[in-house]
Design a protein around this motif. Structure first.
Motif, PDB file in Angstrom:
ATOM      1  N   LEU A  11       0.811  -1.220   0.000  1.00  0.00           N
ATOM      2  CA  LEU A  11       0.000   0.000   0.000  1.00  0.00           C
ATOM      3  C   LEU A  11       0.845   1.271   0.000  1.00  0.00           C
ATOM      4  O   LEU A  11       0.374   2.321  -0.442  1.00  0.00           O
ATOM      5  CB  LEU A  11      -0.940   0.004   1.196  1.00  0.00           C
ATOM      6  N   VAL A  14       0.834   2.973  -3.275  1.00  0.00           N
ATOM      7  CA  VAL A  14      -0.422   3.479  -3.845  1.00  0.00           C
ATOM      8  C   VAL A  14      -0.529   4.961  -3.505  1.00  0.00           C
ATOM      9  O   VAL A  14      -0.812   5.332  -2.362  1.00  0.00           O
ATOM     10  CB  VAL A  14      -1.645   2.702  -3.304  1.00  0.00           C
ATOM     11  N   ALA A  54      -5.924  -0.062  -4.377  1.00  0.00           N
ATOM     12  CA  ALA A  54      -5.461  -0.599  -3.095  1.00  0.00           C
ATOM     13  C   ALA A  54      -5.819  -2.078  -2.984  1.00  0.00           C
ATOM     14  O   ALA A  54      -4.976  -2.893  -2.602  1.00  0.00           O
ATOM     15  CB  ALA A  54      -6.074   0.198  -1.945  1.00  0.00           C
TER      16      ALA A  54
END
Length: 85
Positions: A11, A14, A54
Protein backbone atom coordinates in the motif's frame (compact mmCIF):
# COMPACT_ATOMS: atom_id res chain seq x y z
CA UNK A 1 8.20 -10.04 6.85
CA UNK A 2 4.77 -10.44 8.43
CA UNK A 3 1.59 -10.33 6.36
CA UNK A 4 0.68 -6.96 7.90
CA UNK A 5 4.10 -5.62 6.92
CA UNK A 6 3.71 -6.99 3.38
CA UNK A 7 0.30 -5.34 3.07
CA UNK A 8 1.79 -2.10 4.35
CA UNK A 9 4.65 -2.31 1.86
CA UNK A 10 2.24 -2.90 -1.02
CA UNK A 11 0.00 0.00 0.00
CA UNK A 12 2.94 2.36 0.47
CA UNK A 13 3.22 2.44 -3.33
CA UNK A 14 -0.42 3.48 -3.84
CA UNK A 15 -0.37 7.23 -4.29
CA UNK A 16 -3.28 8.90 -2.56
CA UNK A 17 -3.43 6.76 0.57
CA UNK A 18 -1.69 6.87 3.91
CA UNK A 19 -2.17 4.94 7.13
CA UNK A 20 -4.91 6.15 9.44
CA UNK A 21 -2.65 5.89 12.47
CA UNK A 22 0.23 8.04 13.56
CA UNK A 23 2.99 5.45 13.66
CA UNK A 24 3.18 3.01 10.79
CA UNK A 25 1.25 1.21 8.10
CA UNK A 26 1.60 -2.01 10.04
CA UNK A 27 -0.46 -0.69 12.92
CA UNK A 28 -3.21 0.31 10.47
CA UNK A 29 -3.69 -3.36 9.47
CA UNK A 30 -5.82 -5.77 11.48
CA UNK A 31 -5.87 -9.47 10.63
CA UNK A 32 -8.59 -11.75 11.95
CA UNK A 33 -9.56 -15.19 10.63
CA UNK A 34 -12.57 -13.70 8.84
CA UNK A 35 -11.30 -10.31 7.68
CA UNK A 36 -8.34 -8.17 6.76
CA UNK A 37 -9.01 -4.56 7.72
CA UNK A 38 -6.87 -1.62 6.69
CA UNK A 39 -7.59 1.85 8.03
CA UNK A 40 -6.70 4.57 5.54
CA UNK A 41 -6.69 8.30 5.00
CA UNK A 42 -7.28 9.37 1.43
CA UNK A 43 -5.19 12.23 0.09
CA UNK A 44 -6.63 12.07 -3.43
CA UNK A 45 -10.09 11.69 -4.91
CA UNK A 46 -12.17 10.03 -6.30
CA UNK A 47 -12.29 7.17 -3.82
CA UNK A 48 -13.61 4.24 -5.93
CA UNK A 49 -10.61 3.95 -8.30
CA UNK A 50 -8.19 4.64 -5.45
CA UNK A 51 -9.67 1.83 -3.36
CA UNK A 52 -9.75 -0.48 -6.38
CA UNK A 53 -5.98 0.07 -6.79
CA UNK A 54 -5.46 -0.60 -3.10
CA UNK A 55 -7.43 -3.84 -3.27
CA UNK A 56 -5.51 -4.86 -6.38
CA UNK A 57 -2.18 -4.60 -4.53
CA UNK A 58 -3.38 -6.22 -1.30
CA UNK A 59 -5.09 -9.30 -2.75
CA UNK A 60 -1.86 -10.78 -4.21
CA UNK A 61 -0.18 -10.37 -0.81
CA UNK A 62 -2.91 -12.53 0.72
CA UNK A 63 -2.77 -15.19 -2.01
CA UNK A 64 -0.52 -17.69 -0.21
CA UNK A 65 -1.70 -16.99 3.33
CA UNK A 66 -4.47 -18.15 5.62
CA UNK A 67 -6.31 -14.91 4.72
CA UNK A 68 -6.70 -15.73 1.01
CA UNK A 69 -10.49 -16.09 1.46
CA UNK A 70 -10.89 -13.41 4.12
CA UNK A 71 -13.05 -10.38 3.52
CA UNK A 72 -10.91 -7.37 2.62
CA UNK A 73 -12.11 -4.15 4.24
CA UNK A 74 -10.46 -0.91 3.20
CA UNK A 75 -11.77 1.61 5.69
CA UNK A 76 -11.30 5.28 4.82
CA UNK A 77 -11.42 7.01 8.18
CA UNK A 78 -10.74 10.48 6.80
CA UNK A 79 -10.13 12.45 3.63
CA UNK A 80 -7.26 14.93 3.75
CA UNK A 81 -8.37 18.49 3.03
CA UNK A 82 -5.81 18.66 0.22
CA UNK A 83 -7.77 16.05 -1.71
CA UNK A 84 -10.45 18.63 -2.43
CA UNK A 85 -8.15 21.09 -4.21
Amino acid sequence: MSVAEAIAAALADVEGLRPAVERTWGSAVDLTPEAVQVRLIATLLPLPPLLARAAAVVRPVLADTEWVSATLRLIVTDVDAGAFT
